[in-house]
Structure formats: structure tokens, C-alpha cells
Design an enzyme around this catalytic site. Structure first.
Site, PDB file in Angstrom:
ATOM      1  N   ASN A  33     -12.295  -2.401  -0.457  1.00 37.63           N
ATOM      2  CA  ASN A  33     -12.397  -1.101  -1.150  1.00 37.63           C
ATOM      3  C   ASN A  33     -12.744  -1.279  -2.620  1.00 37.63           C
ATOM      4  O   ASN A  33     -12.100  -0.736  -3.510  1.00 37.63           O
ATOM      5  CB  ASN A  33     -11.112  -0.268  -0.981  1.00 37.63           C
ATOM      6  CG  ASN A  33      -9.929  -0.851  -1.728  1.00 37.63           C
ATOM      7  OD1 ASN A  33      -9.876  -2.053  -1.971  1.00 37.63           O
ATOM      8  ND2 ASN A  33      -8.971  -0.004  -2.090  1.00 37.63           N
ATOM      9  N   ASP A  66      -9.094   0.196   4.414  1.00 38.61           N
ATOM     10  CA  ASP A  66      -7.827   0.317   3.679  1.00 38.61           C
ATOM     11  C   ASP A  66      -7.980   1.113   2.392  1.00 38.61           C
ATOM     12  O   ASP A  66      -8.882   0.885   1.608  1.00 38.61           O
ATOM     13  CB  ASP A  66      -7.283  -1.068   3.328  1.00 38.61           C
ATOM     14  CG  ASP A  66      -5.942  -0.980   2.613  1.00 38.61           C
ATOM     15  OD1 ASP A  66      -5.091  -0.203   3.069  1.00 38.61           O
ATOM     16  OD2 ASP A  66      -5.749  -1.675   1.606  1.00 38.61           O
ATOM     17  N   HIS A  86       0.555  -2.854   6.251  1.00 37.13           N
ATOM     18  CA  HIS A  86       1.753  -2.419   5.518  1.00 37.13           C
ATOM     19  C   HIS A  86       2.610  -1.376   6.249  1.00 37.13           C
ATOM     20  O   HIS A  86       2.819  -0.267   5.762  1.00 37.13           O
ATOM     21  CB  HIS A  86       1.401  -1.922   4.122  1.00 37.13           C
ATOM     22  CG  HIS A  86       0.199  -1.012   4.035  1.00 37.13           C
ATOM     23  ND1 HIS A  86       0.036   0.073   4.845  1.00 37.13           N
ATOM     24  CD2 HIS A  86      -0.890  -1.059   3.221  1.00 37.13           C
ATOM     25  CE1 HIS A  86      -1.112   0.670   4.526  1.00 37.13           C
ATOM     26  NE2 HIS A  86      -1.683   0.003   3.558  1.00 37.13           N
ATOM     27  N   ASP A 117      -0.169  -6.924   0.142  1.00 40.88           N
ATOM     28  CA  ASP A 117      -0.882  -5.732  -0.361  1.00 40.88           C
ATOM     29  C   ASP A 117      -0.929  -5.777  -1.889  1.00 40.88           C
ATOM     30  O   ASP A 117      -0.731  -4.767  -2.569  1.00 40.88           O
ATOM     31  CB  ASP A 117      -0.224  -4.433   0.139  1.00 40.88           C
ATOM     32  CG  ASP A 117      -1.094  -3.203  -0.163  1.00 40.88           C
ATOM     33  OD1 ASP A 117      -2.220  -3.370  -0.663  1.00 40.88           O
ATOM     34  OD2 ASP A 117      -0.619  -2.078   0.102  1.00 40.88           O
TER      35      ASP A 117
END
Lengths: 316, 432
Positions: free
Chosen positions: B94, B152, B232, B305
Site C-alpha cells: 500500500n 491491506d 492482524h 504490522d
């Protein structure tokens, strides 16, 4: 540490962090300041040489005026900042403004902001005392305190007193500050409203929750009615003003079946004919105007007590 | 190339069910468990009291490059990885632009060759521009080096698009990784919905926003046969859905972050933006359910993450600050402190979820100390007590909820391909 005549805080960010003793201390001081109003010279020199800045990121003529009047009656100098915010630079504006205010040597900042937690952020950045004049949907501590003051003045005390808060509790900072103040002082608080606006999480606040209006207000000694905001309709929190009024409006007819000495409160501004009928808002049970008067006294008490906690370099 | 002898450490190699005190040789960039008798080490490291583990793998890292080099770069992010004992990281696509073409993958791999100090495995986006509409060229992207596909940060809301993505992924037997969030339910939410959000006057993000999408993904995976990985995971209900789906043979896996394992929603109480993340941190009951899922194998992987943001961006009001927590440099310390030391989890179990398990899901030849494997090794001191100092982090970012806190357990040395790149708090920039 604090003694019985001081607050143990440098800022007033929320009622949640005040003890019952501290709330009583503020109410007691407010009583003294209210007496000042009855004199021909409505002014005391307590804050002479101090500067109070009202910093409003959201319009509220009533609250701002109340604070300014409180500061002036304590002989403080007052200045005001109003800042129109765009959605992109709110945070930066806040920090920048804080630095500017700091540089001007302001002692107390009275802040209103559309976002919860904004005064907490500011308070970590400035030496001045920060007073929260309403942050998002979090708290409006001086409103909670002035409501408590008004109840105490009229009802004599809180022990066993039944207070119903009716309306959009979820989005109300007034409700949160009232819940905190009243439960700490020993009142029995009932929250009333549709389940979307009074979600079950509130049951964990040490209050009773009901979605049936009459069940919530039948035995009440005090009803605090919150303003309903039309924009909540657009997000389906309730289907229409019409249905809201039918289910939760405090009407003339409903008033008749309540305790004869029922006390009606509203933080204003009132949507007449929506959450409350005109006749109820202006009737003999209403203390809406006294709330406004008491607001000045309570805010004087808060300014006075916090000024006593300023760092020594800022004291006389 | 330097030949290292790691002497007398506790060798933990979950891929080979190995847990013993022994020596380990790193020779010509490879692990040597049976060195020739004549071999002489150039350098001997005394590893007594240390864990000798395969280099850790973090399958969920935002390196921010290209596009937001002010937050993190491949150079800084991989240094943070090395300081955390990680030798392989998967880069989330991303970025700006989104990594959705062979060119994008090639940028990551070539930039990694010059700038990275650990192995970087890029993911590609599932849909072009992460818009949730048109699929990217999976075949071409895999050939260029992608190890999986994820949107994501931008959940794929359209069920038909997710169905096609999973269906098409079967062609290559590759992994789709999903950020499970129903955007309508979560709209405007900044912390987990519940008592504390109500108290703070902050808009709640309800747990069902995640679990509904997890249930959808399980259904679509079962229906298509595609491999889905839930990123996550953060709620009790999500863990239960995944547990049940796995029990009936659905090809669903998931990961959990150190912050969801170590913290509760209480971390937001002071409007601390360093605890603001997506999915938001839940209550203690969810934390315990995540630990339970980690122990019973429902949750196979711990991934950080790692989501760097600038101090300026995080120094805002809670509602305005971006979501994200940096986690690589604190991961081992946090997990050792919160899971291992209280006796909830053994060290071999912890290490397996950070080495062998992610390697198996990603189908990469990493995460093991087998003879001949790449010499990616982490030396971990499970007893070292240290305080997280934001000024000494290698990441460009400081958005760490453990700043100023004391942790027990710290990586002391990291080898990548047989080269010592990190030792005792310092990156040793290799000539590569």
C-alpha cells in the site's frame, strides 16, 4: 498533595478525574461567588493580573460569554481566540495556537473543541492551566458542575436523589459530565433514550439505563433533558424527529404524571417542541435560567481554584 | 567471507524440532551443522545463555517506500528489522504508487538489493490500485517475485471481487492476505467500541466489523479452495470462526500482532495516539482469546504490522492521528515479557510462530537452521532487561506504545546470509 481547600489538578479536563471532595469544594466556592452577584459591585480582585484566554474551535456564544463574564468578575484580563478549522489541519492548528498562547504568557486557557481529547493534548503542551469547555462527545465539565450546583441549591443534597437524563446520551458531553458528577455525589442516575442513543455500555457507568420514558422519569426528582440533534437522523440513530418526540418528548401531558416538585433542566439551546414543550421549558418546574446564572458562579470557582495551582513563576 | 562459530548457545530450530545446547557454524553464507574437522572459524561468538534461532520472519511490514520515505524507507525499515532479530520481512504494497505491477515489484527488489540489510519479500496488491475492483496480474507478479497478494489497508468489500481473487489464486496456489474490516460498520471508528470508547467520547469500531469479514473469507475460501490469510486478527469471534473453519479443512490461516497480544483497549485511555491502530486493540477478553488461539495453533503466525508514521502525524488529536504502531524492534522483548516469562508459552513455540510457520505459509526457503540453509540467524538474549528508548530506535518513526517501558529479552546479534549485520544495539553496515 492537596488539602481540603485546593484542587489536586493543574487543569480541569473532565469530571471523571475529580474526587467527590473536589467537586464539593468547587460547589462551595461557587456559592460564595454567587453572593458576589447580589452586590452592587459584582467584582472581586481574586485574579487581578492574570490573563484568561478563551480558545474556541467551535461556536458557542453562551459558554464563551459565561466564562468571559466569570473571568471579568474575578478581575482577570480576558482575550479570545476563535479558530475556524478545516478538517485537514485541525491538529496542527491546535499545537501552533498553543505555542502562540504560551508565548503571550497566558495563565488560563478555556478551550472548546469538536474533538474528544483535544484539551488533553493541549494540556500536555502548555504551562498554562487548561479548562475544558466541551470536547467532542467526551465531557463538558463545567456544565456537569453547574448542573450539580443547581440541583444542590434547589434540592438540598444528592443522597438518594433520583435524576433522569433523557435524550442522546451517546453523543452528549453534557451527559457524561453529569453522570460523573452526580454518581460521585451519591445521586441515583437513570439514563433514558432509544437503545441506539443509550447503548448498553452505559450500564457500566454505575447508572440505570431504560429505553421507556415513563419508566425512567416516573419517580424522578430531577429530569435533565438533552438537545436532540437532527443530523443524527441521517445516520439512522433514530428514524425521525416526529417519532423521537412521540417516544421521548417531555410534554405538558407527561409532566402532569410526574412528582409535584419535579425539577426540569436543560443545558440549552432548547429545541422547543422537540425534546421539550415550550410550556415545560418556560414553566414553574424549569430551572433553565438558574442554570445559566449558576454557570457563571461555577466557572468563577473553577478559574479561582485553578489559578491557585499555577506554577510559582506565574503566581504573584 | 567470515566463518563464524556460534559457541554454546541454546539452538532453537522449530522447523527441525531442535532444542539443544550446541555449536553452530556459519560457513560461506550457509548454516553448517556438520563442519569438516579441519575448519577454522574466523570469529567465535560466545553464545552461552543466548538463544540461537533462525532469523525471525515478519510477514507484515509497512516499509513505506516508494512514496512515504518521510515515514520509513527500505533502508531504515530493514535496519529496524535487523535490530529486532528479523532477517526476512514481507513488504505491504500500500505504497504510493501501489505495488500492483511487475515494475513495482522490480522497484522493491532492486531497491532492496542496494539499500536493505535483511531479505525483503514483496507482496503485490490483489486489485489494481487497491481499489477493490480489477484483479492484478497474479501470474506476472509472482514471476517478478511477489510472495502473496494483499490490499491491506483497503479492505476488499466486494464479495464477488474477493471470490474471484481467491478462485484465481488457485491457479498459482498463492496466498491472499486480507485486512478484514467491514467499512460500513467501522466507519468513523477510532478505537474499539465499548465502555472505554463511550467514556472517552470516541467513535467506536465494533468487533463485528472484523469478524463478519473473517466469516466471509472463510466461506469464500471453502467455496473456492483458495488460500486465505487473515491479517492482524484481533477479536475472540474471529479466532473462533477461524478455528472452526480450520477444523473442517478450510485453507485459512491468520496472524496476530504483538500489540494485540500485549495490550488492551486501556492503552487508549489517555488519548495516546501511539496505541491507535487498525484493527483497534480490544479488551482483555479478546487478548486472552488471541493467546488461546496462538497456543492451540489456530493462529500460526505472529507478525508486527510495523506501521511507521511521522511524529508530526501522530502528534495530533486521537481522531485525526493515523492508525499504526511500529513493532519490529520491540517484538521479541514484548512477546518474551508478556507470553514466555509468565509461562503462557514456551520459547520454541514462540520462535516457531516467527520462523518456520510464516516460511511455510509463504513457501519461502527461510526460517530454519537446517544444514545448508541460508545463514539467517538471530541471537536472542531472553534475560536482558532494557528500556525502550524512542531515540535509539532504528526505524525513522517513533510511534511505539512501549516507549519508556522496560522489557525483558532482546536480540543481541543478527546474521543475514552469513553476514553479521547487527550487534548489541548497532547496525554494522555491510559492504553490500
Amino acid at each position: 498533595m492537596s488539602d481540603a481547600t485546593t484542587l489536586s489538578h493543574r487543569h480541569l479536563l473532565d469530571v471523571e478525574s475529580l474526587s467527590a471532595r473536589e467537586i464539593h469544594l468547587i460547589l462551595e466556592n461557587a456559592r460564595g461567588f454567587k453572593e458576589v452577584f447580589t452586590r452592587s459591585i459584582k467584582k472581586v480582585p481574586a485574579l487581578r493580573g492574570k490573563t484568561v484566554c478563551t480558545l474556541f474551535f467551535e461556536n458557542s456564544t453562551r459558554t464563551r460569554t459565561s466564562f468571559e463574564l466569570a473571568a471579568k468578575r474575578l478581575s482577570a484580563d480576558t482575550v479570545s481566540f476563535s479558530i475556524a478549522t478545516s478538517s485537514v489541519n485541525k491538529g496542527e492548528t491546535l499545537i501552533d495556537t498553543a505555542r502562540t498562547i504560551e508565548a503571550m504568557g497566558i495563565d488560563l486557557i478555556v478551550m472548546r473543541h469538536p474533538e474528544s481529547g483535544a484539551p488533553h493534548l493541549l494540556s500536555r503542551r502548555v504551562r498554562a492551566s487548561v479548562i475544558n469547555a466541551g470536547d467532542g462527545t467526551h465531557e463538558h465539565p463545567t456544565q456537569g458542575l453547574l448542573d450539580a450546583y443547581t440541583i444542590q441549591e434547589k434540592k438540598g443534597g444528592f443522597e438518594g436523589l433520583k435524576v433522569a437524563i433523557v435524550g442522546d446520551i451517546l453523543h452528549s458531553r453534557v451527559a457524561r459530565s453529569n453522570i460523573q458528577a452526580l454518581t460521585k455525589l451519591g445521586a441515583e442516575v437513570t439514563l433514558v433514550g432509544p437503545s441506539t442513543l443509550v447503548p448498553r455500555t452505559f450500564a457500566q457507568f454505575g447508572v440505570r439505563v431504560t429505553h421507556q420514558l415513563m419508566e425512567g422519569i416516573r419517580d424522578a426528582d430531577v429530569i435533565n433533558i438533552l438537545r436532540i440533534q437532527r443530523e443524527r437522523m441521517n445516520t439512522n440513530f433514530f428514524p425521525s424527529i416526529r417519532e423521537y418526540r412521540l417516544l421521548y418528548g417531555i410534554t405538558r401531558e407527561r409532566l402532569k404524571s410526574l412528582k409535584p416538585d419535579i425539577m426540569i433542566m436543560h443545558p440549552g439551546p432548547v429545541n422547543r417542541g422537540v425534546e421539550i414543550d415550550q410550556e415545560v421549558a418556560d414553566g414553574p418546574h424549569s430551572v433553565i435560567n438558574e442554570q445559566v446564572t449558576n454557570g457563571v458562579a461555577v466557572r468563577m470557582a473553577v478559574l479561582y481554584l485553578l489559578a491557585g495551582n499555577l506554577p510559582s513563576s506565574q503566581r504573584d | 567471507m567470515t566463518t563464524y562459530l556460534l559457541q554454546g548457545g541454546r539452538i532453537l530450530d522449530p522447523a527441525n524440532q531442535r532444542d539443544e545446547t550446541a555449536d553452530l557454524w556459519l560457513v560461506e553464507g550457509r548454516i553448517a551443522t556438520r563442519p569438516t574437522a579441519s575448519l577454522q572459524p574466523d570469529e567465535v561468538l560466545d553464545c552461552r545463555g543466548l538463544i540461537v534461532a533462525p532469523g525471525l520472519i515478519d510477514m507484515h511490514v509497512h516499509l513505506r517506500e516508494p512514496g512515504r520515505e518521510d515515514k520509513e524507507t527500505i533502508a531504515s525499515g530493514t535496519r529496524a528489522a535487523a535490530a529486532g532479530g528479523f532477517t526476512s520481512v514481507c513488504a505491504i504494497p500500500n505504497t504510493t504508487p501501489v505495488i500492483d505491477s511487475q515494475t513495482g515489484i522490480k522497484f522493491i527488489t532492486s531497491r532492496s538489493q542496494t539499500d536493505a540489510v535483511v531479505n525483503v519479500f514483496p507482496y503485490a496488491a490483489v486489485t489494481k490500485g487497491q481499489k477493490g475492483e480489477e484483479l492484478t496480474e497474479f501470474g506476472d507478479l509472482l514471476q517478478a517475485g511477489a510472495v502473496g497478494f494483499t490490499d491491506d489497508g483497503r479492505p476488499i468489500m466486494n464479495n464477488q471481487v474477493m471470490r474471484r481473487a481467491l478462485e484465481y489464486s488457485v491457479t498459482f496456489d498463492t496466498l491472499i492476505l486480507d485486512h478484514c474490516e467491514d467499512l460500513n460498520l467501522a466507519e468513523g471508528g477510532v478505537m474499539r467500541e465499548g465502555e472505554l470508547a463511550t467514556r472517552l467520547g470516541l467513535r467506536g469500531w465494533p468487533s463485528v466489523a472484523e469478524s463478519i469479514q473473517v466469516a466471509r473469507d472463510a466461506e469464500l475460501s471453502e467455496f473456492t479452495g483458495g488460500r486465505i490469510h487473515v491479517m492482524h486478527v484481533s477479536t475472540r469471534a474471529s479466532v473462533e470462526i477461524i478455528r472452526q473453519a480450520r477444523a473442517r479443512g478450510v485453507r485459512i490461516s491468520c496472524e496476530v500482532t504483538p500489540h494485540h497480544l500485549a495490550l488492551t483497549v486501556e492503552a487508549c485511555r489517555t488519548y495516546s495516539t501511539n496505541a491507535k491502530c487498525n484493527p483497534p486493540i480490544g479488551p482483555e477478553s479478546d487478548r486472552l482469546a488471541l493467546i488461546e488461539g496462538l497456543l492451540d495453533g489456530t493462529i500460526e503466525v505472529i507478525a508486527t504490522d510495523h506501521a511507521p508514521h511521522t511524529e508530526m502525524e501522530k502528534d495530533l488529536m486521537f481522531t485525526d492521528a493515523p492508525n499504526g504502531i511500529i513493532g519490529m524492534e520491540t517484538a521479541f522483548g514484548v512477546l518474551n515479557t508478556v507470553l514466555v516469562r509468565p509461562g503462557l508459552m514456551t520459547l520454541p513455540d514462540l520462535i516457531s510462530r516467527m520462523t518456520a510457520n510464516p516460511a511455510r505459509l509463504l513457501r519461502i526457503d527461510k526460517g530454519t537452521l537446517s544444514d545448508g540453509a541460508d545463514a539467517d540467524v538471530a541471537l536472542l538474549d531472553p534475560e536482558q532487561v532494557w528500556t525502550v528508548d524512542p531515540e535509539r530506535l532504528h526505524s525513522k518513526a517513533r510511534n511505539c506504545p512501549w516507549n519508556g517501558q522496560q522489557l525483558v529479552g532482546r536480540p543481541v546479534a543478527t546474521f543475514v546470509g552469513g553476514e553479521l549485520i547487527y550487534r548489541d544495539g548497532r547496525i554494522l553496515d555491510p559492504a553490500r
